[in-house]
Design an enzyme around this catalytic site. Structure first.
Site, PDB file in Angstrom:
ATOM      1  N   ASP A 176      -0.565  -4.869   9.538  1.00  0.00           N
ATOM      2  CA  ASP A 176      -1.598  -3.959   9.051  1.00  0.00           C
ATOM      3  C   ASP A 176      -2.783  -4.807   8.605  1.00  0.00           C
ATOM      4  O   ASP A 176      -2.706  -5.535   7.614  1.00  0.00           O
ATOM      5  CB  ASP A 176      -1.031  -3.131   7.882  1.00  0.00           C
ATOM      6  CG  ASP A 176      -2.027  -2.098   7.406  1.00  0.00           C
ATOM      7  OD1 ASP A 176      -3.143  -2.039   7.949  1.00  0.00           O
ATOM      8  OD2 ASP A 176      -1.696  -1.351   6.454  1.00  0.00           O
TER       9      ASP A 176
ATOM     10  N   LYS B 132     -13.406  -1.028   6.041  1.00  0.00           N
ATOM     11  CA  LYS B 132     -13.796  -1.916   4.941  1.00  0.00           C
ATOM     12  C   LYS B 132     -14.870  -2.901   5.403  1.00  0.00           C
ATOM     13  O   LYS B 132     -15.909  -3.011   4.775  1.00  0.00           O
ATOM     14  CB  LYS B 132     -12.590  -2.697   4.425  1.00  0.00           C
ATOM     15  CG  LYS B 132     -11.311  -1.899   4.329  1.00  0.00           C
ATOM     16  CD  LYS B 132     -11.253  -0.980   3.129  1.00  0.00           C
ATOM     17  CE  LYS B 132     -10.034  -0.075   3.229  1.00  0.00           C
ATOM     18  NZ  LYS B 132      -9.733   0.642   2.009  1.00  0.00           N
TER      19      LYS B 132
ATOM     20  N   TRP C 145       0.885  -1.177   0.000  1.00  0.00           N
ATOM     21  CA  TRP C 145       0.000   0.000   0.000  1.00  0.00           C
ATOM     22  C   TRP C 145       0.926   1.232   0.000  1.00  0.00           C
ATOM     23  O   TRP C 145       1.765   1.349   0.902  1.00  0.00           O
ATOM     24  CB  TRP C 145      -0.843  -0.051   1.270  1.00  0.00           C
ATOM     25  CG  TRP C 145      -1.853   1.022   1.454  1.00  0.00           C
ATOM     26  CD1 TRP C 145      -2.780   1.445   0.556  1.00  0.00           C
ATOM     27  CD2 TRP C 145      -2.077   1.774   2.652  1.00  0.00           C
ATOM     28  NE1 TRP C 145      -3.559   2.416   1.115  1.00  0.00           N
ATOM     29  CE2 TRP C 145      -3.155   2.642   2.401  1.00  0.00           C
ATOM     30  CE3 TRP C 145      -1.474   1.800   3.912  1.00  0.00           C
ATOM     31  CZ2 TRP C 145      -3.638   3.530   3.357  1.00  0.00           C
ATOM     32  CZ3 TRP C 145      -1.955   2.671   4.871  1.00  0.00           C
ATOM     33  CH2 TRP C 145      -3.025   3.528   4.589  1.00  0.00           C
TER      34      TRP C 145
HETATM   35  C1  LIG Z   1      -3.227  -1.998   3.501  1.00  0.00           C
HETATM   36  C2  LIG Z   1      -4.059  -0.887   4.032  1.00  0.00           C
HETATM   37  N1  LIG Z   1      -3.810  -0.431   5.254  1.00  0.00           N
HETATM   38  C3  LIG Z   1      -4.523   0.558   5.808  1.00  0.00           C
HETATM   39  C4  LIG Z   1      -5.544   1.157   5.109  1.00  0.00           C
HETATM   40  C5  LIG Z   1      -6.236   2.294   5.796  1.00  0.00           C
HETATM   41  O1  LIG Z   1      -7.569   2.255   5.868  1.00  0.00           O
HETATM   42  P1  LIG Z   1      -8.422   3.396   6.562  1.00  0.00           P
HETATM   43  O2  LIG Z   1      -9.286   3.934   5.490  1.00  0.00           O
HETATM   44  O3  LIG Z   1      -9.163   2.704   7.644  1.00  0.00           O
HETATM   45  O4  LIG Z   1      -7.506   4.436   7.093  1.00  0.00           O
HETATM   46  C6  LIG Z   1      -5.843   0.742   3.817  1.00  0.00           C
HETATM   47  C7  LIG Z   1      -6.882   1.408   3.028  1.00  0.00           C
HETATM   48  O5  LIG Z   1      -6.946   1.396   1.854  1.00  0.00           O
HETATM   49  C8  LIG Z   1      -5.079  -0.330   3.268  1.00  0.00           C
HETATM   50  O6  LIG Z   1      -5.320  -0.793   2.049  1.00  0.00           O
END
Ligand SMILES: Cc1ncc(COP(=O)(O)O)c(C=O)c1O
Length: 407
Positions: A222, A257, A141
């Site tokens: 994560d 999500k 990410w």
């Molecule tokens: C791998 C990963 N970590 C963290 C997040 C963060 O999500 P949030 O929208 O809850 O901040 C995302 C969101 O796309 C993600 O894909």
């Protein structure tokens, strides 16, 4: 302009690798355009709906709430208890039963989304392990490296998948673990890797966790997509593997999500200490860090999650809703593989070994530009596709377009 002005020595920062593409999609005037770039769940109609369990919880909260007072720095205790149970539920156990090590060694902090939790984890590494570097398996990410670098920590990028982006490259991963110094941190995706969809098996997680513990590396897990892979409990195999080693772990989780609460900004950081006292000490530093970043978290999203998880009927309804999202994603994957073969794009059956919303189709920048310009199809770098952005009608169109740029 004075030499001291903030703007004196700068040019524009680059746009975000994912949000930037979504902006391009929004600006596209063509009626039949395909947003397979955004990292959000969409239904067959391309909508990201409010889950019915969330609507019900919100109506209960609205009628019962009496104040908008600040919450504690660590957040809403009811949310933290619910989030902890969701993460550490025992296999086959009833709701409320958690892994016994977790009840002793875990402290929870309520954060603005998974991003806030990752940011807090990175901040803790910088506060508690000055000089440590944070290792990230590329591709990842893109915000991981941005967050690490904005905390003024060195991000060490390492390989972890095969060149064709189809499967895990265990020797590259173990080489990186061997190269890291004790006290460095390493980021892992708990399940449903973004952008590759490549997850270690439960057995591989045990081996990875044991190596990490042996080398004295701090794992940051994560965990943004719990429930989108194989199931809410199955997807936590990574977490259980790390917990079993006894090493300290930081687990960033998100309710964005699996509760579709994207704009409510709700998530948590689970701090697993070597023992209860260690976890409490780390959490005291986490509260210091929080106080200087967001002070205390927004309340509404956490209230929704704790209302749902605290009520057996609503919880069962929500588990069904997560299950339906997961089944749709898996169905889209299978249908895309079949449609790509029919369209003559080649054998993409490796996609069936992946988990969650994303996989890489392995497309070049030129091919991605052609998909956008000629077909109004938006993907992220290397052809990251969001399976949840597909539908029965879109799949054959997308498959033909991919075949045409690959020809
Ligand atoms: C791998 C990963 N970590 C963290 C997040 C963060 O999500 P949030 O929208 O809850 O901040 C995302 C969101 O796309 C993600 O894909």
């Amino acid at each position: 302009m004075s030499e001291g002005a903030l703007s004196a020595r700068i040019s524009d920062a680059p746009s975000d690798p994912i949000f930037g593409i979504v902006e391009l999609f929004r600006a596209d005037q063509r009626p039949d355009k395909f947003n397979l770039a955004a990292g959000v769940y969409m239904d067959e109609q391309g909508i990201t709906p409010i889950l019915p369990s969330v609507r019900e919880a919100e109506s209960r909260i609205l009628s019962a709430s009496t104040t908008k007072l600040y919450m504690p720095i660590s957040g809403d205790p009811a949310y933290l208890a619910a989030a902890k149970t969701l993460l550490f539920r025992t296999v086959g156990g009833a709701w409320g039963e958690i892994e016994s090590a977790a009840s002793e060694r875990v402290q929870m902090i309520h954060t603005p989304g998974g991003t806030g939790a990752v940011r807090l984890a990175v901040d803790l590494v910088s506060r508690l392990r000055p000089g440590a570097e944070i290792w990230v398996g590329e591709p990842t990410w893109p915000n991981h490296t941005q967050i690490i670098e904005s905390a003024r920590i060195t991000a060490r990028r390492h390989d972890w998948i095969t060149d064709d982006a189809r499967s895990l490259n265990t020797s590259a991963l173990f080489d990186a673990i061997a190269a890291a110094k004790g006290g460095d941190a390493m980021i892992f995706h708990g399940a449903c890797h973004n952008p590759t969809g490549i997850d270690p098996t439960p057995e591989q997680w045990i081996e990875i966790a044991q190596q990490i513990a042996h080398r004295g590396i701090v794992p940051i897990l994560d965990f943004a997509y719990q429930g989108f892979g194989e199931g809410l409990i199955e997807d936590a195999a990574s977490l259980r593997a790390f917990l079993a080693t006894g090493c300290e772990v930081l687990v960033a989780s998100s309710s964005s999500k699996n509760f579709a609460l994207y704009n409510e900004r709700v998530g948590s950081l689970a701090i697993i200490g070597a023992d209860g006292a260690a976890a409490a000490a780390i959490a005291s530093h986490a509260r210091m860090a929080v106080r200087t970043m967001w002070s205390n978290p927004p309340a509404h999203g956490g209230a929704i999650v704790s209302t749902i998880l605290g009520d057996a009927t609503l919880r069962a309804q929500w588990e069904g809703e997560v299950g339906a999202m997961r089944t749709r994603i898996q169905g889209s994957r299978a249908a895309l593989v079949a449609a790509l073969a029919t369209a003559g794009a080649g054998d993409f059956s490796y996609l069936l070994n992946h988990y969650g919303m994303f996989s890489l189709l392995g497309l070049t920048d030129d091919q991605l530009t052609r998909l956008r310009d000629e077909h109004a199809i938006y993907l992220v770098s290397r052809g990251r596709i969001n399976m949840a952005g597909l539908s029965t009608t879109k799949i054959p169109i997308v498959a033909k377009a991919v075949a045409s740029v690959l020809a």
